[in-house]
Write a protein that holds these residues in place. Structure first.
Motif, PDB file in Angstrom:
ATOM      1  N   PRO A  11       0.834  -1.209   0.000  1.00  0.00           N
ATOM      2  CA  PRO A  11       0.000   0.000   0.000  1.00  0.00           C
ATOM      3  C   PRO A  11       0.866   1.256   0.000  1.00  0.00           C
ATOM      4  O   PRO A  11       2.001   1.236   0.492  1.00  0.00           O
ATOM      5  N   ALA A  12       0.303   2.342  -0.542  1.00  0.00           N
ATOM      6  CA  ALA A  12       1.079   3.580  -0.633  1.00  0.00           C
ATOM      7  C   ALA A  12       1.330   4.161   0.757  1.00  0.00           C
ATOM      8  O   ALA A  12       2.391   4.677   1.052  1.00  0.00           O
ATOM      9  N   ASP A  13       0.311   4.051   1.615  1.00  0.00           N
ATOM     10  CA  ASP A  13       0.431   4.629   2.953  1.00  0.00           C
ATOM     11  C   ASP A  13       0.889   3.553   3.930  1.00  0.00           C
ATOM     12  O   ASP A  13       0.163   2.611   4.217  1.00  0.00           O
ATOM     13  N   LEU A  14       2.107   3.720   4.422  1.00  0.00           N
ATOM     14  CA  LEU A  14       2.651   2.705   5.324  1.00  0.00           C
ATOM     15  C   LEU A  14       2.615   3.148   6.780  1.00  0.00           C
ATOM     16  O   LEU A  14       3.147   2.486   7.649  1.00  0.00           O
ATOM     17  N   SER A  15       1.985   4.295   7.035  1.00  0.00           N
ATOM     18  CA  SER A  15       2.009   4.781   8.414  1.00  0.00           C
ATOM     19  C   SER A  15       1.058   3.959   9.274  1.00  0.00           C
ATOM     20  O   SER A  15       0.200   3.237   8.772  1.00  0.00           O
ATOM     21  N   ALA A  16       1.233   4.087  10.582  1.00  0.00           N
ATOM     22  CA  ALA A  16       0.420   3.300  11.509  1.00  0.00           C
ATOM     23  C   ALA A  16      -1.042   3.683  11.345  1.00  0.00           C
ATOM     24  O   ALA A  16      -1.368   4.861  11.193  1.00  0.00           O
TER      25      ALA A  16
END
Lengths: 430, 475, 181
Positions: A11-16
């Motif tokens: 996924p593009a967003d790897l933040s928590a």
């Protein structure tokens, strides 16, 4: 006919995910509630209540220290061994290790209680025990001899110096490893071999240093609650115990995170199963060392050593010790033996929760009987409940701190040679 | 040291990780079969093999002589006496069985941890285990004085109505070592069954066809059989792992359960196990390095294997060093006069030289040099290092056994220990026996598991059919 | 069990790569074939799954064996030490369970391991030194080396020599051979 599922895309967003913030808030509430309970219990329990609060604090410190520095240990271990589990759990481990500052605060707090916890910090405790008839002449002679002999190590000054050195070393490794990890993310994939080697070199030596420093503090904090007793395997038992609790915690976190992206994509059944197996190995190893220590001391039956076990088996401690055996080994062992359980997220989480409770319970069993009012004689008082209230409060605060740290960077590392493999479909279908 | 701009033309290095490859490139299923089975099926035994065989056979002859003399005269021909009642026999027993443990570790633990690199070396490491256990098991049997009564060790219903007593670690040893030998043989044999099938199908001579046909149990490679076989291998690995831990743990109990300073230490179990694996990996290196050279197996046993074994040795050696450290520290921390004296005597007493040798061979030399990647992949260096560690681990057992015993509680009973020529003959004789058995193994059995190597080849990967039927698009 | 077609064990197709084999096996399963087997030089998990072989009973046998070993040894030790031959050893109790754990543990592993090994062999029906497949020359030369085989067995109700051969030939094999008893 030849259906073939393609490799997944990260996924593009790897933040928590946002739910980590919710966990943090919940943990804070629990921490406050239990902290208040602890103080109330101490007032209700009187002098013994306060004493138990300090002892509960020692358990809480040891437990959260296990999570935080154990996280550092496992972080270094995965750099040294390599493999897919490292890619999965690296960021949770990093977040655990970055909570070191909280442990340092806890440690400074312990400094205020030394005189109520350790005979070597306050010889008055020995006198108190003799006056109350809790220490007989033989024991008194043994304690006096040990206090004198071990004085170069067991005194308040050395305690602070050794603690400071240990924390300084851990701080160095934590900050180095965490900083380098971000640099590696920013670098190109082609530079990965360079980083792998760099991490390996740093971590390999780090584990050596960590084992030694950890042993030192485990002796100061826990073993020396009974000044007469000694066991050479104690440090190793703590080391394995830390890995035990950290793996259990990391699996809980990873499985909870896997409900949403990005962990949904990267946590496959195979790796979940392997993590279960790995945890099983530590369950075995932990029991192995604990039983080995018991069997050697039981067979030797020497007055210097056997009393430590007698303190912890006689009276109603036998019940506690049996429960400890069930929680710590028998239940996780029997459950993790099952192939199906390791593939089931809910059940694997349950087992890991039992393991963490077991760890806290085991610390209670290690600490409380060291004090002469409880040795060979478990009795219920309001104070005993401090062993629930204080460690829960301290651990909850630690969890909040961990969640905060977890949100500070992406939860998946991108520059890793195992990434391609982990994104492949589980079963290649031709 | 690692550099950032990482480029290499070495085909043996994987550009993705910068590590040596596990297998050389360009291998096919057929080339793997041919390479490994031809060593066994060739009608032309190399002359070098005969040379080693004769030497090893003669040394085994020395063992036979020593054992025969022992049976004729009794254990008095050895140096054991009071206060050192345990001498070479127990040292060699522990040393050999420790060597065996690396074989189990490689075949079992590394299988569970999915360490593919083990596939090239697990078979001969397992063989090493079995031959080491043969050598080890001999010592307690010949040490009992009347070996023909050896069956008394087992709980059998005699007319005398006497039973063994289960509170003694020496009896635990009987069960641990016999289980270990049995399970190792089962694991090893079961692992070879499919390879025997391959040998049966490739053999030209009727005798070889008949022999390998019987050994293969009629293996025909059915995937249903393969799946059960895989499950059984994993289960056996899962069983062998705690077993290998328990075996050396039980051996450490032989010492630790006694109340003698220097023996009665709670760190003994893990530290013995780590020491066993440490010396075992050293022995794997001692065997693998000449073998890969002699049989040209460089593409199957690569620098990666040597490097990884170096790392495992670094790790287990670290635990051993930790064990030494804790022993010394606890001898002080215990606040016990006896513990403290024992450690002082071990280091600075008349046999302090043995402790020095041990520290040099196990700690000072290997645990400093093994950190350097360049040395870890240097074949000659690793060979020398493996010999040094083997020596060091022998001395470790010597130190534990002898220096704890020769000056015990009463100064009036102090003594010393000086091995006799029969002690040395028996010890070197077992080295010959081990080599002898190993040579037979490399000549007649598949020393690298063909099926496991094939599983690792790129061509074993199941690929989807190209979308436009039958690959008309190319890639 | 149906009586096999007289003289014929099955129809055997040879494939060059594991991927071809897995595809053919999947096709056969989809086509309704059930009594069939693949033969490979190393374990191909996908092929086993393709022919509908998912679980096996080896773990259960091992577990039962292990528990039997545990119970057997622990009971033996207790009986010997407490009843048959009670001796005072260094003041330890007759029922010294911590000491009994060790041999009982070893026997758990011993029995479990032997059960795993012999259970597997029994489930596989090994040793079977003769098998009709060994009559096929290309099976002998390739099945344990570098070739991959799919055999449709004559016991399958669908089996019929001509249609089985036709079906296999559609899967792109190197060769298709009839296997005789």
């Amino acid at each position: 006919m030849a259906h073939y599922s393609h490799a997944k895309v990260l996924p593009a967003d790897l933040s928590a995910p946002p739910m980590v913030k919710a966990w943090q808030a919940r943990a804070l509430v629990v921490a406050i509630l239990f902290a208040v309970t602890a103080v109330v219990l101490a007032f209700v329990g009187g002098a013994s209540g306060w004493d138990h609060l300090w002892r509960g604090y020692l358990v809480g410190l040891t437990l959260t220290w296990g999570f935080s520095c154990g996280g550092l240990l496992m972080l270094m271990l995965q750099y040294v061994t390599g493999g897919k589990w490292g890619l999965l759990l690296r960021r949770p481990f990093e977040a655990m290790s970055r909570t070191l500052w909280l442990i340092i605060l806890y440690w400074l707090g312990l400094g205020l209680m030394l005189s109520r916890l350790y005979m070597w910090a306050n010889p008055g405790l020995v006198k108190e025990g003799v006056d109350k008839g809790l220490i007989n002449t033989t024991q008194f002679n043994a304690i006096e001899h040990c206090l004198q002999w071990k004085h170069p190590m067991l005194n308040v000054g050395t305690y602070w110096v050794v603690g400071a050195i240990c924390f300084a070393i851990w701080f160095f490794y934590t900050s180095r490893l965490n900083a380098m990890s971000l640099q590696r993310d920013k670098d190109t994939l082609a530079a990965t071999p360079y980083w792998i080697k760099k991490f390996e070199n740093l971590s390999g030596f780090g584990i050596v240093v960590y084992s030694l420093t950890m042993t030192a503090l485990s002796i100061y904090w826990v073993m020396s609650t009974d000044v007469t007793w000694y066991s050479a395997v104690y440090g190793l038992l703590f080391l394995v115990g830390q890995a035990y609790q950290v793996l259990a915690f990391a699996i809980i976190v990873a499985l909870a995170l896997s409900k949403v992206e990005p962990f949904k994509t990267i946590l496959r059944g195979v790796e979940q199963y392997d993590l279960g197996k790995f945890t099983f190995a530590f369950v075995m190893l932990n029991m192995y060392i604990a039983f080995g220590q018991f069997l050697i001391i039981w067979s030797g039956n020497l007055p210097e050593e056997i009393n430590w076990y007698m303190d912890r088996i006689n009276g109603h401690w036998g019940i506690i010790c049996t429960i400890d055996f069930f929680l710590h080994w028998l239940i996780p062992f029997s459950l993790l033996l099952s192939r199906d359980l390791k593939s089931n997220k809910t059940r694997l989480t349950r087992v890991c929760q039992i393991m963490i409770v077991a760890k806290a319970f085991d610390l209670f069993w290690l600490v409380e009987p060291s004090y002469k009012d409880a040795a060979r004689n478990l009795h219920f008082s309001w104070g005993i409940l401090e062993y629930i209230a204080v460690p829960v409060a301290m651990t909850a605060l630690w969890v909040a701190c961990f969640c905060w740290e977890l949100q500070r960077r992406p939860v998946v590392q991108v520059n890793d040679p195992h990434l391609a493999e982990i994104l492949e479909p589980e079963h290649a279908v031709a | 040291m690692a550099t950032k701009d990482f480029t290499t033309n070495d085909p043996m290095i994987d550009p993705e990780t910068g590590e040596f490859r596990v297998l050389g490139q360009g291998q096919t299923f057929n080339s793997v079969t041919a390479k490994i089975s031809d060593i066994v099926l060739t009608p032309h035994t190399p002359w070098g093999w005969y040379g080693f065989f004769v030497v090893a056979g003669s040394v085994t002859g020395i063992l036979m002589t020593a054992v025969t003399w022992l049976f004729l005269k009794g254990v008095g021909i050895w140096a054991i006496t009071q206060p050192v009642a345990w001498g070479f026999a127990i040292i060699n027993f522990v040393w050999w069985i420790g060597i065996g443990h690396a074989g189990t570790l490689i075949s079992a633990i590394l299988l569970l941890f999915k360490q593919g690199w083990r596939n090239s070396i697990n078979r001969f490491a397992e063989a090493m285990t079995i031959f080491a256990v043969v050598c080890a098991g001999m010592f307690p049997l010949i040490h009992v004085g009347r070996p023909w009564l050896g069956y008394w060790l087992f709980p059998l219903p005699f007319t005398m109505n006497v039973w063994p007593q289960f509170r003694s670690p020496l009896l635990w040893d009987v069960f641990a070592v016999s289980t270990y030998a049995t399970i190792s043989v089962v694991f090893w044999y079961l692992g070879m069954v499919p390879d025997f099938g391959t040998l049966r199908d490739r053999a030209k001579s009727p005798f070889a066809q008949y022999f390998y046909g019987m050994m293969s149990l009629g293996w025909r490679g059915s995937v249903k059989h393969w799946m059960r076989y895989e499950t059984a291998s994993l289960l056996l690995a899962g069983l062998a792992t705690p077993l290998v831990l328990s075996v050396h743990t039980v051996i450490s109990f032989d010492f630790a359960v006694a109340v003698l300073p220097g023996w009665h230490t709670t760190i003994f179990p893990p530290y013995f196990v780590a020491g066993a694996i440490y010396s075992g990996f050293a022995m794997v290196l001692t065997l693998a390095i000449p073998l890969r050279k002699f049989y040209h197996l460089e593409a199957l046993v690569t620098e990666r294997h040597i490097d990884n074994m170096g790392k495992v040795m670094l790790g287990t050696g670290g635990i051993v060093a930790y064990g030494y450290g804790m022993e010394v520290f606890m001898s002080w921390y215990s606040a016990s006069h006896w513990e403290f004296f024992m450690m002082w005597n071990r280091m600075f007493g008349p046999m302090g030289w043995a402790y020095l040798v041990l520290i040099f061979c196990n700690i000072a030399f290997p645990l400093t040099t093994l950190w350097v990647r360049k040395w870890r992949t240097n074949i000659t260096f690793m060979f020398i290092l493996s010999l040094i560690v083997n020596t060091g681990m022998w001395f470790e057992r010597f130190v534990i056994v002898v220096t704890s015993l020769y000056r015990d509680f009463l100064p009036s009973s102090w003594g010393t220990y000086r091995a006799t020529k029969w002690d040395y003959a028996t010890f070197f004789g077992t080295l010959g026996l081990f080599t002898f058995l190993f040579l037979l193994f490399v000549r007649f059995l598949p020393m690298i598991p063909m099926n496991e190597i094939k599983l690792m080849l790129p061509s074993a990967k199941i690929k989807p059919k190209e979308p436009a039927a039958a690959g008309s698009e190319g890639h | 069990m149906a009586i096999p077609v007289e003289g014929t064990y099955g129809m055997l197709a040879e494939f060059e790569t594991p991927s071809d084999l897995v595809r053919a096996a999947q096709a056969a399963y989809k086509n309704g074939w059930r009594r069939m087997d693949c033969y490979t030089p190393y374990p191909v998990e996908e092929a086993a799954e393709a022919i509908g072989f998912h679980k096996n009973r080896v773990p259960l046998i091992t577990l039962i064996g292990g528990l039997m070993g545990l119970v057997a040894m622990f009971s033996l030790e207790t009986w010997i030490s407490v009843l048959a031959y009670p001796v005072n050893i260094a003041g330890r109790p007759l029922y010294s369970w911590p000491a009994f754990v060790v041999p009982a543990y070893e026997w758990t592993i011993l029995w479990a391991g032997l059960s795993a090994c012999f259970g597997t062999l029994a489930l596989c029906g090994l040793p079977t030194l003769y098998h009709p497949l060994f009559n096929v020359p290309n099976f002998r030369s390739g099945a344990t080396d570098d070739k991959f085989f799919l055999c449709l067995e004559a016991t399958d109700p669908k089996f019929e020599i001509v249609s089985a051969r036709e079906f296999l030939e559609e899967q792109g094999p190197v060769s298709v051979v009839e296997v005789e008893y």
